[in-house]
Write an enzyme that holds these catalytic residues in place. Structure first.
Site, short mmCIF file in Angstrom:
data_model
loop_
_atom_site.label_atom_id
_atom_site.label_comp_id
_atom_site.label_asym_id
_atom_site.label_seq_id
_atom_site.Cartn_x
_atom_site.Cartn_y
_atom_site.Cartn_z
N ASP A 120 0.82 -1.22 0.00
CA ASP A 120 0.00 0.00 0.00
C ASP A 120 0.85 1.27 0.00
O ASP A 120 0.54 2.23 -0.71
CB ASP A 120 -1.03 -0.01 1.14
CG ASP A 120 -0.39 -0.17 2.52
OD1 ASP A 120 0.80 -0.55 2.59
OD2 ASP A 120 -1.07 0.10 3.52
N GLY A 121 1.93 1.27 0.77
CA GLY A 121 2.83 2.44 0.82
C GLY A 121 3.43 2.71 -0.55
O GLY A 121 3.42 3.86 -1.04
N ASP A 144 0.69 -9.51 4.08
CA ASP A 144 -0.33 -9.16 5.08
C ASP A 144 -1.76 -9.26 4.55
O ASP A 144 -2.70 -9.27 5.33
CB ASP A 144 -0.11 -7.72 5.57
CG ASP A 144 1.29 -7.51 6.12
OD1 ASP A 144 1.88 -8.47 6.63
OD2 ASP A 144 1.80 -6.37 6.02
N ARG A 179 1.58 -27.58 27.92
CA ARG A 179 1.86 -26.15 28.01
C ARG A 179 0.87 -25.29 27.25
O ARG A 179 0.11 -25.78 26.41
CB ARG A 179 3.26 -25.87 27.41
CG ARG A 179 4.37 -26.12 28.38
CD ARG A 179 5.71 -25.91 27.73
NE ARG A 179 6.76 -26.01 28.72
CZ ARG A 179 8.01 -26.33 28.44
NH1 ARG A 179 8.39 -26.60 27.21
NH2 ARG A 179 8.90 -26.38 29.41
N GLU A 239 0.63 -9.79 15.30
CA GLU A 239 1.52 -8.77 15.88
C GLU A 239 0.79 -7.45 16.14
O GLU A 239 1.20 -6.67 17.00
CB GLU A 239 2.70 -8.51 14.94
CG GLU A 239 2.30 -7.98 13.58
CD GLU A 239 3.46 -7.69 12.64
OE1 GLU A 239 4.62 -7.90 13.02
OE2 GLU A 239 3.20 -7.25 11.50
N ARG A 290 8.38 -14.39 5.57
CA ARG A 290 8.57 -13.69 4.28
C ARG A 290 9.64 -14.31 3.41
O ARG A 290 9.87 -13.86 2.29
CB ARG A 290 8.98 -12.24 4.57
CG ARG A 290 7.82 -11.35 4.68
CD ARG A 290 8.08 -9.96 5.03
NE ARG A 290 9.35 -9.36 4.71
CZ ARG A 290 9.72 -8.19 5.21
NH1 ARG A 290 8.92 -7.54 6.05
NH2 ARG A 290 10.87 -7.67 4.90
O1 F6P Z 1 4.26 -5.76 5.55
C1 F6P Z 1 5.00 -6.92 5.67
C2 F6P Z 1 5.63 -7.04 7.04
O2 F6P Z 1 6.34 -8.26 7.09
C3 F6P Z 1 4.65 -6.93 8.20
O3 F6P Z 1 3.91 -8.10 8.40
C4 F6P Z 1 5.57 -6.56 9.32
O4 F6P Z 1 4.90 -5.85 10.33
C5 F6P Z 1 6.59 -5.68 8.64
O5 F6P Z 1 6.54 -5.98 7.25
C6 F6P Z 1 8.00 -5.86 9.13
O6 F6P Z 1 8.79 -4.91 8.51
P1 F6P Z 1 10.38 -4.94 8.52
O7 F6P Z 1 10.84 -5.99 7.55
O8 F6P Z 1 10.75 -3.59 8.07
O9 F6P Z 1 10.81 -5.27 9.91
#
Ligand code: F6P
Length: 363
Positions: A120-121, A144, A179, A239, A290
């Site tokens: 999006d950015g 995401d 656990r 998160e 990722r």
């Molecule tokens: O947007 C993808 C993402 O992996 C998010 O899920 C996470 O909050 C962020 O990027 C982490 O960013 P960076 O790689 O800059 O730590």
């Protein structure tokens, strides 16, 4: 006929499937025969740098890269031309809008079209540059799944698979030790990865940003499981889930967004502070989600996105972003594409699915 020049770049966080998009673009440009494709190294930075870093992307250069994670042309989340960081001799960082200069430079270098592969950015940057006259096309990418104009993007399914594989492993060790296992997953302000993983992995509790949770409800759900003789609990937490209404993360100098992370550890502390009897352990999956090779679905979607983006360049369809809606690859305007964030709606069918199989959202 004059050969046309296409510039490709990948911006923001990386994501499995980026290389498959690049390969799709390069191969279709090659079969057209009238286009040359170039990659700007590290998003727009390759162009912005005084000594440009641009590589020619040929079919042999992209051969076989669809199975590789990451991006062969590198990426960054620190190269926004609308607010570009420059460091003075004293070390002070200031931010300036260098977008006019950038657009001029891209045109001067003879590029007829630009394809910006990003989230999006990045697409907000594409839209701003388009308004300044840059013939640009967006390709959505994000693990995401937070872009509202496309049903799904490549990378998401791979991230969910990685999270599910990790979750499955945590279930067996939770079982052995009786656990409570907490697994924190990515997703920024959207709970898509957590929700999908919770269903695929069979979590007892799923905590997402869109459904505020209450600690006492989480505790009573855990106790109920132990009372019922199922002596272990697996929790997946996004998160972006809020602890007592607060987002957990920090914003470092130069970061555009708060770096989320740590809510799993905070939840463990809160559970222990409340005197919860069973032992609690936390796994924060982080960037593993990722990395590595994309699953087949993401390779296919990414390839189709690359081919579509090139077809849009051929037709001169600029100011638009590739989408995947109702099982079809299509496109929409960049302005529509960046309008809304794709949150998990409480009415989404997967919320109902999860609830009906006994997943608690802690609310
Ligand atoms: O947007 C993808 C993402 O992996 C998010 O899920 C996470 O909050 C962020 O990027 C982490 O960013 P960076 O790689 O800059 O730590």
């Amino acid at each position: 006929m004059k050969t046309k020049k296409l510039l490709v770049l990948t911006g923001g966080g990386d994501c499995p499937g980026l290389n498959a998009v690049i390969r799709g673009i390069v191969k279709s440009a090659h079969s057209n025969g009238n286009w040359e494709v170039y990659g700007s190294i590290e998003a727009f930075n390759g162009i912005i740098k005084e000594k440009t870093e641009i590589v020619k992307l040929t079919p042999s250069k992209v051969s076989g890269i669809h199975v590789r994670g990451g991006t062969i042309i590198k990426t960054t989340n620190k190269g926004n031309p609308l607010s570009f960081p420059t460091q003075s001799k004293s070390g002070k960082i200031t931010y300036t809008d260098i977008s006019d200069k950038l657009v001029k430079k891209i045109k001067k270098l003879g590029f007829d079209a630009v394809i910006n592969i990003g989230g999006d950015g990045s697409q907000a940057i594409s839209q701003a540059l388009y308004k300044k006259g840059l013939p640009i096309i967006g390709v959505p990418k994000t693990i995401d799944n937070d872009l509202s104009s496309t049903d799904v993007t490549f990378g998401f399914t791979t991230a969910v698979q990685i999270a599910t594989d990790a979750f499955d492993k945590l279930v067996t060790t939770a079982h052995s030790h009786n656990r409570v296992m907490i697994m924190e997953v990515m997703g920024r302000d959207a709970g898509w990865i957590a929700l999908h993983t919770a269903i695929a992995g069979g979590a007892e509790i799923c905590l997402i940003p869109e459904i505020p949770f209450k600690l006492d409800v989480v505790i009573s759900e855990i106790k109920k499981r132990y009372r019922n003789g199922k002596g272990f609990v697996n929790i997946v937490i996004a998160e972006g889930a809020k602890m007592g209404g607060k987002i957990i993360g920090k914003k470092a100098e130069g970061d555009q967004n708060i770096k989320l992370g740590g809510v799993g550890l905070q939840l463990r502390k809160a559970l222990e502070d409340q005197g919860l009897e069973p032992q609690v352990r936390v796994t924060t999956l982080g960037h593993i989600q990722r990395g590595g090779t994309p699953v087949a679905f993401d390779r296919i979607l990414a390839t189709a996105f690359g081919v579509r983006a090139f077809e849009m360049a051929e037709k001169g369809k600029y100011g638009r972003m590739v989408t995947y809606v109702n099982n079809k690859v299509s496109d929409t305007t960049l302005s529509k594409a960046i309008k809304e964030y794709n949150f998990v709606k409480k009415s989404h069918y997967l919320i109902n699915t999860a609830k009906k199989i006994g997943v608690s959202f802690g609310n």
